[in-house]
Write a protein that holds these residues in place. Sequence first.
Motif, mmCIF file in Angstrom:
data_model
loop_
_atom_site.group_PDB
_atom_site.id
_atom_site.type_symbol
_atom_site.label_atom_id
_atom_site.label_comp_id
_atom_site.label_asym_id
_atom_site.label_seq_id
_atom_site.Cartn_x
_atom_site.Cartn_y
_atom_site.Cartn_z
ATOM 1 N N MET A 58 0.821 -1.204 0.000
ATOM 2 C CA MET A 58 0.000 0.000 0.000
ATOM 3 C C MET A 58 0.862 1.265 0.000
ATOM 4 O O MET A 58 0.453 2.298 -0.536
ATOM 5 C CB MET A 58 -0.957 -0.004 1.190
ATOM 6 C CG MET A 58 -1.971 -1.152 1.160
ATOM 7 S SD MET A 58 -2.981 -1.225 -0.366
ATOM 8 C CE MET A 58 -2.121 -2.523 -1.302
ATOM 9 N N ALA A 59 2.055 1.187 0.558
ATOM 10 C CA ALA A 59 2.970 2.327 0.512
ATOM 11 C C ALA A 59 3.422 2.600 -0.915
ATOM 12 O O ALA A 59 3.637 3.750 -1.306
ATOM 13 C CB ALA A 59 4.184 2.067 1.408
ATOM 14 N N THR A 60 3.549 1.543 -1.710
ATOM 15 C CA THR A 60 3.894 1.713 -3.123
ATOM 16 C C THR A 60 2.820 2.528 -3.834
ATOM 17 O O THR A 60 3.112 3.449 -4.604
ATOM 18 C CB THR A 60 4.038 0.333 -3.798
ATOM 19 O OG1 THR A 60 5.111 -0.378 -3.189
ATOM 20 C CG2 THR A 60 4.294 0.475 -5.290
ATOM 21 N N VAL A 61 1.565 2.186 -3.564
ATOM 22 C CA VAL A 61 0.451 2.921 -4.170
ATOM 23 C C VAL A 61 0.447 4.371 -3.691
ATOM 24 O O VAL A 61 0.285 5.313 -4.480
ATOM 25 C CB VAL A 61 -0.898 2.258 -3.827
ATOM 26 C CG1 VAL A 61 -2.051 3.024 -4.483
ATOM 27 C CG2 VAL A 61 -0.910 0.803 -4.266
ATOM 28 N N ALA A 62 0.640 4.561 -2.382
ATOM 29 C CA ALA A 62 0.598 5.907 -1.801
ATOM 30 C C ALA A 62 1.698 6.799 -2.370
ATOM 31 O O ALA A 62 1.458 7.968 -2.704
ATOM 32 C CB ALA A 62 0.720 5.822 -0.284
ATOM 33 N N GLY A 63 2.914 6.256 -2.489
ATOM 34 C CA GLY A 63 4.011 7.051 -3.036
ATOM 35 C C GLY A 63 3.765 7.463 -4.468
ATOM 36 O O GLY A 63 4.054 8.597 -4.877
ATOM 37 N N TYR A 64 3.203 6.559 -5.239
ATOM 38 C CA TYR A 64 2.869 6.840 -6.643
ATOM 39 C C TYR A 64 1.811 7.932 -6.756
ATOM 40 O O TYR A 64 1.974 8.930 -7.468
ATOM 41 C CB TYR A 64 2.381 5.537 -7.282
ATOM 42 C CG TYR A 64 1.777 5.676 -8.661
ATOM 43 C CD1 TYR A 64 2.579 5.704 -9.804
ATOM 44 C CD2 TYR A 64 0.386 5.743 -8.819
ATOM 45 C CE1 TYR A 64 2.012 5.804 -11.066
ATOM 46 C CE2 TYR A 64 -0.181 5.845 -10.089
ATOM 47 C CZ TYR A 64 0.633 5.873 -11.198
ATOM 48 O OH TYR A 64 0.068 5.984 -12.448
ATOM 49 N N LYS A 65 0.701 7.756 -6.033
ATOM 50 C CA LYS A 65 -0.408 8.699 -6.127
ATOM 51 C C LYS A 65 -0.035 10.076 -5.566
ATOM 52 O O LYS A 65 -0.519 11.100 -6.060
ATOM 53 C CB LYS A 65 -1.625 8.150 -5.387
ATOM 54 C CG LYS A 65 -2.273 6.951 -6.043
ATOM 55 C CD LYS A 65 -2.978 7.320 -7.335
ATOM 56 C CE LYS A 65 -4.313 7.994 -7.096
ATOM 57 N NZ LYS A 65 -5.057 8.247 -8.354
ATOM 58 N N ALA A 66 0.801 10.103 -4.539
ATOM 59 C CA ALA A 66 1.187 11.380 -3.924
ATOM 60 C C ALA A 66 1.892 12.283 -4.930
ATOM 61 O O ALA A 66 1.632 13.491 -4.998
ATOM 62 C CB ALA A 66 2.085 11.130 -2.716
#
Length: 375
Positions: free
Chosen positions: A133-141
């Motif tokens: 989920m951190a991978t997704v968060a870093g991308y979207k941020a």
Amino acid sequence: MILGLLKEQGEEQRVALLPEIVSKLVQAKVEVYVEKDAGASAFQTNEAYENVGASILDRTELLKKAEVFVQIGEPSLELIRQLNDKQVWISQYNPLWNTDLVKAFLANGVTSFSMDSIPRTTRAQSMDVLSSMATVAGYKAVLEAANELPNFFPMFMTAAGTIRPATVLILGAGVAGLQAIAIARKLGAQVEAFDVRAAVKEEVNSLGARFVEVEGAIDDSAAGGYAVEQTDEFKKKQQEAINDHAAKADVVICTAQIPGRKAPLLIPTEAVERMRPGAVIIDLAASTGGNCELTRNNETLIHNEVKIIGQSGYPSLMPIDASKMFGKNVFNFLQLLISEEGDLNLNFEDDIVKGTCITHQSEILNERVKSVVES
């Protein structure tokens, strides 16, 4: 084993298991019940689940019939009270913070597993929902920062002159931070990154970013990949360095968190007031207090012409792929609990099973959670 897939509550758009994962569970001789419309917000129909062998039930019936429940978000106290000591709960419920949920599981004798407590070992990497989920968060941020910034990210050389690339400062070089670095670099920004863990310098540099070094950090080699509490002297030097770099940045993305504690304060109000007008701060640590002093979780505010976005729910905004990643992590974990005959097998000799289990038979098994709840 009878597994019940619950529909998420509130604004959560993900679902814990996509039909493709349910299919694998059915092949493993698990009987799967899916709450009606559980996958609707992630664009998964009831028919898609039925086509892979699951049965669709309403919540009341599912809660009575299932042996193991799977969900992404934390359960309500009301829901926990409907469970009994023969049932098992699996979700991501942050037991170090939500001690009231731990106590409710204890009171009902429910066996509970929290996926954010998966041990940080090589063998458990395929079950690590925090990293996924951190991978997704870093991308979207980064994408949101690029959308909100009143400047281009890459350098442009045009007939009207050269436009300099945006400067992005990433605070924290864990999974979210490293993903943010990679995406910001792909978009053409100049990127700097700060982390108290000197060991991540090589990873930061390999992604094309400059590592901001502050001398005097406490050795964190025994911390299992997490940040550790630092001395006051180091914090002062760290703050001065961050303030100076933030003042020159167009975008600051905050990702620094310490499990079970309030997020470290890295961007005080005075640092925000030194930043350029139009600059953007994205704070992924918003749900635990934020790295920026002015952050408000799930809110966007403007202070001194700097936009501050407190957002801890980016994975929910990318429900299909985020659900796919989360579900694969859960499936890999469930394989440790399913016997060859498809029965539930709680093997507490397995370090991953034991480390992820929070409550069992009205006892707290996770030592870290136990110390917090009983303190």
